[in-house]
Design a protein around this motif. Structure first.
Motif, short mmCIF file in Angstrom:
data_model
loop_
_atom_site.label_atom_id
_atom_site.label_comp_id
_atom_site.label_asym_id
_atom_site.label_seq_id
_atom_site.Cartn_x
_atom_site.Cartn_y
_atom_site.Cartn_z
N GLU A 10 7.36 3.80 -5.95
CA GLU A 10 7.66 2.50 -5.34
C GLU A 10 9.10 2.39 -4.84
O GLU A 10 9.40 1.60 -3.95
N LYS A 37 7.88 -5.08 3.23
CA LYS A 37 8.96 -4.79 2.30
C LYS A 37 10.26 -5.48 2.73
O LYS A 37 11.33 -5.19 2.18
N THR A 86 6.42 5.53 2.84
CA THR A 86 6.42 5.31 1.40
C THR A 86 6.31 6.66 0.68
O THR A 86 5.96 7.67 1.27
N GLU A 106 0.33 -2.36 -2.80
CA GLU A 106 1.31 -2.21 -3.86
C GLU A 106 0.63 -2.48 -5.20
O GLU A 106 -0.18 -3.41 -5.31
#
Ligand SMILES: [Zn+2]
Length: 723
Positions: free
Chosen positions: A220, A249, A258, A459
Motif C-alpha cells: 500500500e 489516492k 501501485t 484498497e
C-alpha cells in the motif's frame, strides 16, 4: 501454467494448524443450529443464516465492531460442543464421537465466513488490529481441542476399533484423517511438551499475522507516481486506470503504479522508461525487505525456528518431513526429485531466452545488458518478433464478461451445470461489485448452489486471485447446497469500458473457476472429506485452465470488444505456437520459490540469516541473474503468513504433472476436450470425491495408470528426459 497468488479454501483457515477438525466447512445442521446459534443476539455475525437458498450469510449487515465478540462467542460454543462429546458416558463410537466432532463449531465456522471476507476482500487497519488481538486467542482455542487428551482418547478408541472392524469406506476415511490430524498435531505428547507445543503455535499465529500485515503495508505504501511525460509504451486502458487510481489516492493529474502484481507486471512489460522500470521492480521485489519496521527477515527466522522445534517435539527431523507425510508426494525427497528433474531444463531455457532478448536489444540500438527489470519488456519484444504475437492485440478479444460466459459453457459441457444470474438484492453481498449466479443441473433443474464473483481490485483487498466456500456440500445430515466464490484483482474499468484482460489473467480466471467447480461437484457425506490434499487440489483447477484454448471457447467467446468479430484463426494459431514461449522465465521463477520453500525448511534454522541463505541457495542452484524468484522470501505469503503452503509450494508442479498427463487423456479421446466418456470419468473420479479417497488411487481410476512426467516436459517445450 500459473503460479499466481492463488489460494484455495478459506485463506484464514489455512492459518490454523488443526484445520481438519476445527475449521471443517460450514454445515447446515438444523438441530445443531437451534441448539447453539443465538438467534436473539444483536450480533449479526452470530445470527443464523436466513433467507432463500438454505440461508445466506448477511454480508450486507456485517460490521467490524461485531467481530471480536462473535469470534469469542463462537469459540465458547465450539468448546461446549467438545464438552458434550466428552460428557457422553458410553464408549466412543463413530456416531457419538466422530459425527458430533464433524458438526462442532458451527457458529464459529459461520463467523469465519465473515472474518474471511473482512480480512481478504475488505481489510482495513481497524480490522487488522482486531485480527492481531484475536490471533493468539484462536491459537489457544485450537490447542484446547487438538491437545485435548480425553477427546483424543475417544478418537483413538474409534480408530483402534476400526482397525479390527473396518467402517464403511467414507466413515473409515473420516476416522483415518481425524486420527492422523490429532497425531500430527501433538496429541501423543506428554503434558510438558503439550504446553510448549501450544505456546509455539500461539507465537507462530502472531508472527503469521505480522508477516502478512508487513507485506500489505509495503504494497500500500510504495506507489510510483508518473507524470504525463513518463507514459511511453503503456496502453490507453492502463493509463486510464492509472489516472483513476491516482485520483483516488489524492494525486490528481499523475498516474499511479501501485505495488501489486497487477500493476507491476504490465508496467514492466510495456514501459519504455527503463529507470522507472527499475524503481517499480525494486519496490515490488523489496516488499517485506526494506530494513524498517515492516521488514520480515527476523520474523521468518523466528517462524522457521519455532516450526522446527514444534515438529521436533513429535520426533520429526524437520518440518518438511512432518508436513508431507499425508500429501501425495509423501516425502520431501520425492518432491525435490520432481523439482530437480525439471530445473536444469528450465534454467537452460532462461539462458536461451536472455540471448534472444539481448539480440533484440542490440539490434534496436539499446546499449544495455539485460537486467531483471528488462526481462518482461524484452520478452514481449521477442514474443512480437518471434511469434508476431502482441499481447495487447490478444487482449482486445478477452473480455471479462465473455470469459465468464465461456466458463459457464465449459461447466455446462463437462458438469452439466447451468448458471443463472440471481436478481440484484436477493442475495446479500459485501460490495456493489459482487455478482451472484445460481447453479443448477441442466437436465433435472436441481439446485446445486450459488456462485459469488468479486472481480475487481480495491484498497484493502489482498492481491492475486482465489476461490473460497461459504458453505460446502455434505449429506450426513441432509444434502446442503454449495456457496462458492471466486475473487480476482482485475483493474476496474472506467465507466462504459469493457474489462480487457491478458491471456495469463484469463487463464487464472479459469483456474479459480476450476476450484469453484471442485466445490460444486463435491458428493462427500462428511465435512472432513471436503478437505484438500495440498499437492492434489491445485490439479483440478490447473486442468480447467486447458479449456480456455479449446476451439469451442475460442470460436464462441473470444470476440473483439468493439467489433464483435471472433478472434482470427491466425492469431489463435500464434497463441498456441507461443504457448511454450517464456517457459524458461515462468518455470524458473516458480521453481526457485518452490525450491527455496523446501530448502528453508530442511535447513538448520539456528543461526540462519535469511538474506544470506536466499543468496547462497540461489547461487548453488545456478539461478540465472536476469530474473528473481516469483516470491522472494520476505514476501512469500504462501509460506509465512500461515502454514497452508509451507513446504507445499512445489505442489503446483506436482499437480501440473497430473494436469499435463490428464490433458493427454482428453487429447487421445475421440471427442477431445469435450469427450463425454472422459468428462464423466473426470467428474466421477477426479472432482466429486474430493478427499474421500486416496488421490493416487483416484487418479489411477481415471487414467488406468500413474501420472508420468513426459507430458509436462512437452507442454513446456522442454526436452523429454531419456529414461
Ligand atoms: Zn489454485
Amino acid at each position: 501454467m500459473q503460479y499466481k497468488n492463488i489460494m484455495i479454501s478459506k485463506p484464514l483457515k489455512a492459518a490454523f494448524i488443526f484445520s481438519i477438525v476445527l475449521f471443517s466447512t460450514c454445515k447446515d445442521d438444523k438441530n445443531f443450529e437451534e441448539k447453539i446459534v443465538m438467534n436473539d443476539t444483536d450480533n449479526v455475525l452470530l445470527q443464523k443464516w436466513k433467507g432463500p437458498y438454505q440461508g445466506l450469510p448477511a454480508f450486507d449487515k456485517m460490521t467490524i465492531a461485531d467481530v471480536k465478540d462473535a469470534v469469542e462467542t463462537g469459540m465458547e460454543l465450539g468448546l461446549k460442543d467438545i464438552e458434550t462429546i466428552l460428557n457422553n458416558a458410553e464408549a466412543a463410537t463413530f456416531e457419538n464421537t466422530i459425527v458430533p466432532l464433524e458438526a462442532s463449531a458451527n457458529t464459529l465456522n459461520h463467523v469465519f465466513t465473515y472474518y474471511g471476507i473482512l480480512s481478504s476482500n475488505m481489510s482495513s487497519p481497524e480490522f487488522r488490529n482486531i485480527q492481531g488481538e484475536l490471533a493468539p486467542k484462536l491459537s489457544d482455542y485450537n490447542s484446547k481441542i487438538s491437545q485435548n487428551e480425553k477427546l483424543f482418547q475417544r478418537v483413538q478408541a474409534v480408530y483402534n476399533a476400526s482397525q479390527n472392524n473396518p467402517l464403511p469406506a467414507d466413515q473409515q476415511r473420516v476416522v483415518d484423517l481425524t486420527y492422523k490430524g490429532f497425531e500430527m498435531n501433538g496429541a501423543n505428547l506428554n503434558a510438558e511438551q503439550k504446553t510448549r507445543y501450544a505456546a509455539i503455535n500461539k507465537e507462530l499465529s502472531s508472527l503469521y499475522t505480522d508477516f502478512s500485515n508487513n507485506v500489505l503495508h509495503d504494497e500500500e505504501n510504495y506507489v510510483t507516481y508518473l507524470n504525463k511525460n513518463q507514459l511511453g509504451g503503456l496502453s490507453e486502458s492502463f493509463i486510464k486506470s492509472a489516472a483513476k487510481i491516482a485520483i483516488d489516492k489524492g494525486e490528481d493529474g499523475t498516474y499511479a503504479i501501485t505495488n501489486s502484481r497487477s500493476s507491476m507486471d504490465p508496467f514492466l512489460t510495456y514501459s519504455t522508461e527503463r529507470k522507472l522500470r527499475k524503481i517499480v521492480w525494486t519496490n515490488y521485489y523489496s516488499r517485506g525487505d526494506n530494513a524498517d519496521d515492516y521488514d520480515n527477515n527476523a520474523i521468518i527466522t523466528a517462524i522457521l525456528k519455532l516450526r522446527k522445534e514444534r515438529v521436533g517435539l513429535m520426533g520429526y527431523d524437520n518440518y518438511a518431513q512432518w508436513r508431507l507425510q499425508d500429501r501425495m508426494a509423501k516425502t520431501p525427497e520425492r518432491a525435490m526429485d520432481l523439482m530437480m528433474a525439471v530445473w536444469p531444463a528450465a534454467i537452460a531455457r532462461v539462458n536461451e531466452e536472455v540471448a534472444d532478448m539481448q539480440t533484440v536489444a542490440n539490434t534496436s540500438g539499446d546499449r544495455l545488458k539485460i537486467k531483471p527489470w528488462d526481462y518482461r519488456y524484452y520478452a514481449e519484444k521477442v514474443r512480437q518478433k518471434k511469434y508476431d504475437l502482441d499481447s495487447d492485440e490478444v487482449k482486445q478479444y478477452l473480455q471479462l464478461d465473455k470469459l465468464t460466459d465461456a466458463m459457464f459453457y465449459v461447466a455446462g459441457r463437462l458438469f452439466n451445470y447451468k448458471f443463472t444470474p440471481v436478481e440484484e438484492g436477493k442475495v446479500p453481498v459485501f460490495h456493489e461489485d459482487v455478482t451472484v449466479w445460481e447453479v443448477t443441473d441442466k437436465d433435472s433443474g436441481k439446485h446445486i448452489g450459488l456462485w459469488y464473483l468479486d472481480p475487481y481490485a480495491r484498497e484493502g483487498k489482498r492481491s492475486g486471485a482465489w476461490a473460497t466456500t461459504y458453505r460446502s456440500y455434505t449429506s450426513y445430515k441432509g444434502e446442503t447446497n454449495v456457496l462458492a466464490s471466486n475473487n480476482s484483482n482485475f483493474v476496474k474499468p472506467a465507466p462504459g469500458e469493457s474489462v480487457l484482460v491478458s491471456w495469463d489473467d484469463a487463464t487464472t480466471f479459469f483456474h479459480e473457476f476450476g476450484h469453484a467447480l471442485h466445490f460444486f461437484s463435491s458428493n462427500v457425506k462428511y465435512p472432513t472429506l471436503n478437505s484438500g490434499v495440498r499437492d492434489y487440489t491445485e490439479f483440478q483447477s490447473q486442468l480447467l485452465e486447458r479449456w480456455l484454448s479449446t476451439d469451442e471457447v475460442i470460436n464462441q467467446f473470444l470476440v473483439h470488444h468493439e467489433t464483435g468479430e471472433p478472434i482470427p484463426a491466425s492469431l489463435v494459431e500464434k497463441i498456441k505456437k507461443a504457448s511454450t514461449f517464456n517457459q524458461g522465465f515462468e518455470t524458473t521463477e516458480y521453481l526457485a520459490s518452490a525450491l527455496m520453500d523446501m530448502k528453508l525448511h530442511l535447513a538448520d534454522p539456528t543461526n540462519i540469516d535469511i538474506d544470506k541463505f536466499e543468496r547462497e541457495t540461489l547461487a548453488e542452484l545456478n539461478m540465472p541473474n536476469e530474473l528473481p524468484m516469483r516470491h522472494r522470501t520476505p514476501q512469500f505469503g504462501h509460506v509465512f503468513s500461515g502454514e497452508g503452503y509451507a513446504t507445499a509450494y512445489y505442489g503446483y508442479m506436482w499437480a501440473d504433472v497430473l494436469t499435463s498427463d490428464a490433458s493427454e487423456a482428453f487429447k487421445e479421446a475421440p471427442g477431445g476436450f469435450y469427450d463425454k466418456a472422459v468428462a464423466d470419468k473426470l467428474v466421477k473420479y477426479l472432482f466429486a470425491p474430493r478427499n474421500s479417497m486416496d488421490p493416487a488411487e483416484a487418479y489411477r481410476l481415471f487414467r488406468g495408470r500413474d501420472a508420468q512426467i513426459e507430458a509436462l516436459m512437452i507442454d513446456r517445450g522442454f526436452p523429454v528426459p531419456v529414461k
